[in-house]
Design a protein around this motif. Structure first.
Motif, short mmCIF file in Angstrom:
data_model
loop_
_atom_site.label_atom_id
_atom_site.label_comp_id
_atom_site.label_asym_id
_atom_site.label_seq_id
_atom_site.Cartn_x
_atom_site.Cartn_y
_atom_site.Cartn_z
N MET A 1 0.70 -1.14 0.18
CA MET A 1 -0.15 0.28 0.01
C MET A 1 0.96 1.47 0.20
N LYS A 2 0.35 2.03 -0.34
CA LYS A 2 0.67 3.25 -0.75
C LYS A 2 0.29 4.08 -0.82
N ILE A 3 0.69 5.18 1.05
CA ILE A 3 0.06 6.05 1.63
C ILE A 3 0.56 7.39 1.10
N VAL A 4 0.41 9.15 0.72
CA VAL A 4 0.81 10.32 0.80
C VAL A 4 0.27 10.94 2.43
N VAL A 5 0.78 11.33 2.92
CA VAL A 5 0.34 12.38 3.85
C VAL A 5 0.61 13.68 3.24
N LEU A 6 0.07 14.90 3.69
CA LEU A 6 0.44 15.86 3.44
C LEU A 6 0.61 16.58 4.70
N VAL A 7 2.00 17.27 4.48
CA VAL A 7 1.89 18.23 5.15
C VAL A 7 2.80 19.82 4.99
N ASN A 33 9.17 28.35 12.17
CA ASN A 33 8.48 27.94 11.55
C ASN A 33 8.19 26.52 11.85
N VAL A 34 6.54 25.36 12.11
CA VAL A 34 7.23 24.34 12.65
C VAL A 34 6.10 23.22 11.52
N ILE A 35 6.02 22.22 11.33
CA ILE A 35 5.30 21.70 11.31
C ILE A 35 3.37 21.23 11.94
N ASN A 36 2.95 21.74 10.70
CA ASN A 36 0.97 21.45 11.23
C ASN A 36 0.98 21.03 11.90
N GLU A 37 0.42 21.56 13.77
CA GLU A 37 0.21 20.16 14.33
C GLU A 37 -0.09 18.75 14.39
N MET A 38 -1.67 19.44 13.66
CA MET A 38 -2.64 18.38 12.90
C MET A 38 -1.59 16.75 12.30
N ASP A 39 -0.52 18.40 11.37
CA ASP A 39 -0.05 16.79 10.56
C ASP A 39 0.72 15.73 11.05
N GLU A 40 1.21 16.25 12.06
CA GLU A 40 1.83 15.10 12.84
C GLU A 40 0.84 13.84 12.67
N ARG A 72 12.21 17.42 6.84
CA ARG A 72 13.33 16.54 7.06
C ARG A 72 12.01 15.56 8.73
N LYS A 73 11.88 17.10 9.77
CA LYS A 73 10.89 16.54 10.09
C LYS A 73 10.24 15.42 10.43
N ALA A 74 9.34 15.84 9.45
CA ALA A 74 8.94 14.96 9.07
C ALA A 74 8.83 13.28 9.20
N LEU A 75 9.98 13.21 8.15
CA LEU A 75 10.69 12.03 7.61
C LEU A 75 11.60 11.47 8.74
N SER A 76 11.89 11.69 9.79
CA SER A 76 12.66 11.64 11.19
C SER A 76 11.61 11.14 11.80
N MET A 77 10.63 10.44 11.58
CA MET A 77 9.26 10.13 11.92
C MET A 77 9.27 8.82 11.84
N PHE A 189 16.67 9.20 17.81
CA PHE A 189 18.04 9.73 17.28
C PHE A 189 18.62 9.13 16.29
N LYS A 190 18.20 8.14 15.82
CA LYS A 190 18.28 7.16 14.54
C LYS A 190 17.95 7.66 13.67
N GLY A 191 15.80 7.96 13.82
CA GLY A 191 15.75 8.58 13.08
C GLY A 191 15.69 9.55 12.08
N ILE A 192 16.73 10.48 12.80
CA ILE A 192 16.93 12.03 12.54
C ILE A 192 17.71 11.71 11.88
N MET A 193 18.76 11.20 12.52
CA MET A 193 20.16 10.86 11.77
C MET A 193 19.42 10.06 9.51
N ALA A 194 18.44 9.20 9.83
CA ALA A 194 17.86 8.26 8.58
C ALA A 194 17.12 9.50 8.20
N ALA A 195 16.80 10.67 8.43
CA ALA A 195 15.90 11.24 7.90
C ALA A 195 16.59 12.35 6.98
N LYS A 196 18.22 12.32 7.00
CA LYS A 196 18.83 13.54 6.24
C LYS A 196 19.60 12.45 4.78
N LYS A 197 18.90 11.23 4.94
CA LYS A 197 19.64 10.43 3.87
C LYS A 197 18.08 9.60 2.94
#
Length: 259
Positions: A1-7, A33-40, A72-77, A189-197
């Motif tokens: 399944m492919k899921i798109v999340v709007l942020v 500026n931050v991620i819209n709270e509801m998008d998290e 990148r913050k979203a990807l770190s999740m 921390f692992k997620g934050i580092m992985a998000a960079k790639k």
């Protein structure tokens, strides 16, 4: 399944927000500026679906270059990749124009499910999920406090003032969620580092086949023509109790038509 999340990247609702004097749009350049709270909550719900059913989660953002910070913050999740639509011609778009850009980007990704927050803290319009669904010709299950996925079938509990409604549809579909649906995870921390790639694809209006004249200020169906600061709070009425304080209070409430 492919899921798109709007942020969406928005000015921090905890800080003072201002409008620009030249075009009456939100001054995002000077804002925190931050991620819209509801998008998290939308991200978290998409990740939980992936954990149960497999597949991939793609973050989709429309915004200027600095919106990459929120990507990148979203990807770190935990999402797998992202698409960033950035084009100067998008600035000034109303909800109608924004939905056109998002729908075009979603069509290229071709997901089974689109998940988003029920509203953004900077606009609170609750329009985009409905508009995207209409443009794509798919169902809109909006205002979800609970989402159940059973094969290609979706069922939500739609939050209302009087309780909830049960609504079902088949995928593909758009689902918008409230903050009652789950508790978003904190990036490790692992997620934050992985998000960079993780891969982030950049798209322009030309890449999406959307004419610049149909979005931005030129294509907007609504505009802010004037704005001003909120007037300072006026001093209240002070009642000194000399034995008749209760009477004076009732008289004041009656004058304000509160009793």
């Amino acid at each position: 399944m492919k899921i798109v999340v709007l942020v969406k990247q928005v000015p921090d609702s905890g800080a003072e927000r201002t409008l620009r004097g030249d075009d009456n749009t939100v001054d995002r350049g000077s804002a925190d500026n931050v991620i819209n709270e509801m998008d998290e909550y939308a991200i978290e719900e998409a990740l939980r679906i992936r954990e149960r059913a497999g597949g991939e989660v793609v973050v989709l953002t429309v915004g200027p270059e600095r919106a990459g910070e929120s990507i990148r913050k979203a990807l770190s999740m935990g999402p797998d990749s992202a698409v960033h639509v950035t084009d100067e011609a998008v600035r000034g778009s109303c909800a109608v124009g924004t939905s056109k850009v998002l729908a075009a980007a979603i069509s290229q990704i071709n997901p089974d499910l689109i998940v988003c927050g029920a509203e953004s803290t900077d606009a609170r319009g609750q329009l985009i999920p409905h508009m995207i669904a209409e443009r794509l010709g798919i169902a809109a299950l909006t205002g979800a406090r609970k989402l159940t996925v059973d094969g290609p079938a979706l069922t939500i509990e739609r939050q209302t003032e009087d309780g909830y409604e049960v609504v079902s549809a088949a995928m593909p579909a758009v689902v918008s969620v409230w903050d009652t649906i789950n508790e978003p995870r904190y990036p490790s921390f692992k997620g934050i580092m992985a998000a960079k790639k993780k891969p982030v694809a950049t798209r322009s209006l030309a890449d999406l086949g959307v004419p610049a004249a149909e979005v931005g200020f030129d294509g907007a169906t609504s505009v802010v023509v004037e704005h001003g600061k909120r007037p300072p709070r006026q001093a209240g009425n002070k009642i000194t109790d000399s034995g008749d304080g209760g009477v004076k209070l009732v008289e004041f409430l009656a004058s304000e038509k509160l009793v």
